[in-house]
Design a protein around this motif. Structure first.
Motif, short mmCIF file in Angstrom:
data_model
loop_
_atom_site.label_atom_id
_atom_site.label_comp_id
_atom_site.label_asym_id
_atom_site.label_seq_id
_atom_site.Cartn_x
_atom_site.Cartn_y
_atom_site.Cartn_z
N ALA A 1 -7.07 4.48 0.57
CA ALA A 1 -7.55 3.30 1.31
C ALA A 1 -6.73 3.03 2.57
N THR A 2 -5.57 3.68 2.70
CA THR A 2 -4.67 3.47 3.86
C THR A 2 -4.01 4.81 4.17
N VAL A 3 -4.66 5.67 4.94
CA VAL A 3 -4.14 7.05 5.04
C VAL A 3 -2.81 7.14 5.78
N GLY A 4 -2.58 6.29 6.79
CA GLY A 4 -1.30 6.28 7.51
C GLY A 4 -0.92 7.66 8.01
N ASN A 5 0.24 8.16 7.59
CA ASN A 5 0.68 9.49 8.03
C ASN A 5 0.07 10.62 7.21
N SER B 1 -12.37 8.19 -9.44
CA SER B 1 -11.29 8.23 -10.44
C SER B 1 -10.03 7.48 -9.99
N VAL B 2 -9.75 7.55 -8.70
CA VAL B 2 -8.49 6.97 -8.21
C VAL B 2 -8.71 6.34 -6.85
N VAL B 3 -8.13 5.15 -6.66
CA VAL B 3 -8.05 4.54 -5.32
C VAL B 3 -6.59 4.18 -5.08
N VAL B 4 -6.06 4.62 -3.95
CA VAL B 4 -4.65 4.38 -3.61
C VAL B 4 -4.56 3.47 -2.39
N PHE B 5 -3.78 2.42 -2.53
CA PHE B 5 -3.46 1.52 -1.40
C PHE B 5 -1.96 1.57 -1.16
N ASN B 6 -1.57 1.82 0.07
CA ASN B 6 -0.15 1.78 0.45
C ASN B 6 -0.09 0.76 1.59
N LEU B 7 0.28 -0.46 1.24
CA LEU B 7 0.09 -1.59 2.16
C LEU B 7 1.21 -1.68 3.20
N GLY B 8 0.97 -2.55 4.19
CA GLY B 8 2.00 -2.79 5.21
C GLY B 8 1.63 -2.12 6.52
N PHE B 9 2.64 -1.63 7.24
CA PHE B 9 2.41 -1.01 8.55
C PHE B 9 2.72 0.48 8.49
N LEU B 10 2.22 1.19 9.49
CA LEU B 10 2.42 2.64 9.56
C LEU B 10 3.85 2.92 10.02
N PRO B 11 4.68 3.57 9.19
CA PRO B 11 6.06 3.83 9.61
C PRO B 11 6.08 4.61 10.92
N GLY B 12 6.98 4.21 11.81
CA GLY B 12 7.12 4.90 13.10
C GLY B 12 6.04 4.55 14.09
N SER B 13 5.29 3.47 13.81
CA SER B 13 4.20 3.12 14.72
C SER B 13 4.26 1.62 15.01
#
Ligand SMILES: C[S@@+](CC[C@H](N)C(=O)[O-])C[C@H]1O[C@@H](n2cnc3c(N)ncnc32)[C@H](O)[C@@H]1O
Length: 191
Positions: free
Chosen positions: A27-31, A97-109
Motif C-alpha cells: 500500500a506504500t511502495v516508497g523505495n 492474502s497480504v496487504v502491507v502498509f509502511n506509514l510515514g514519509f519516504l526516507p531520503g525524500s
C-alpha cells in the motif's frame, strides 16, 4: 537474528501467509523494498499491486523490481492507497492474502509528503474488503513526525473497533527504541 529489527520480524509473520501464487498489495511502495520482497514470495503465478502517490517512489520501485529480474508479476499504481478498491481487478476482491502498509514519509525524500490518518484508515477498510479469509494486513507505524502521532492514534483506534469475531488484531512494538517506539499491527481476517 530477526528480533533486532522490527521489520525483519514483520517479514517472518508475513511468511506464514505468503506463498507462491498469492495476490499481495504493497500500500506504500516508497523505495520498493517491501514490493520486491512480496514479488519474490508470490512468484510467477502470483501478483503484487503497489501504490504510492509520489512519482519518485514509483520510479525507484520499478527500477528495483527490474534489477531483481522478477517475472511479470507486479503492477504499480501512482495513486493513493485509498483508491485500491477501484483499481484492483474485481476477480481478486476477497482473494488478497497480504496487504502491507509502511506509514510515514519516504526516507531520503520530502518529509512533508506523509501518509495521513483519514486516507490510511479508509485504505485499511478497503484492505479488509479485499482480503481473503486467513489473509493478513501488516501495518508499520512510525510517529514522532508532524502528523504521525495523529495517524498512529487514528489507526490504532480503528483497529481496536474491529469485530473480534471477524478480525483478530495483534500489536507489537519496539518498546525501548529511543524516541518513538515503532509499532506493528497485524490484522488477520478470520471470517
Ligand atoms: C515509509 S514510506 C514506505 C517505505 C517502503 N515500504 C519501502 O520499502 O521503502 C511511506 C510512503 O507512503 C507514501 N504515501 C503517502 N501517502 C500515500 C497514499 N495516500 N497512498 C499511497 N502511498 C502514500 C509516501 O509517498 C511514501 O513513499
Amino acid at each position: 537474528m530477526i528480533l533486532n529489527n522490527i521489520l525483519s520480524y514483520a517479514k517472518c509473520v508475513l511468511l506464514e501467509v505468503l506463498e507462491p501464487g498469492c495476490v499481495a498489495i504493497d500500500a506504500t511502495v516508497g523505495n520498493g523494498y517491501d514490493t520486491v520482497f512480496l514479488a519474490q514470495q508470490v512468484g510467477s503465478e502470483g501478483h503484487v499491486y503497489g501504490f504510492d502517490i509520489q512519482p519518485e517512489a514509483i520510479e525507484q520501485t520499478r527500477e528495483k523490481l527490474d534489477e531483481e529480474c522478477l517475472p511479470d508479476n507486479w503492477t504499480l499504481f501512482q495513486t493513493g492507497h485509498e483508491n485500491m478498491l477501484k483499481v484492483i481487478p474485481p476477480e481478486f476482491h476477497g482473494k488478497v492474502s497480504v496487504v502491507v502498509f509502511n506509514l510515514g514519509f519516504l526516507p531520503g525524500s520530502d518529509k512533508s509528503v506523509i501518509t495521513k490518518a483519514s486516507t490510511t484508515v479508509e485504505a485499511l477498510r478497503y484492505s479488509l474488503d479485499l482480503l481473503a479469509v486467513g489473509g493478513l494486513v501488516c501495518i508499520a507505524i512510525y510517529a514522532g513526525h508532524p502528523g504521525g502521532d495523529e495517524e498512529d492514534v487514528a489507526v490504532r483506534h480503528f483497529c481496536s473497533t474491529l469485530d473480534y469475531h471477524s478480525v483478530r488484531v495483534i500489536q507489537s512494538e519496539m518498546t525501548n527504541k529511543p524516541g518513538y517506539p515503532i509499532r506493528l499491527l497485524f490484522l488477520t481476517k478470520i471470517k
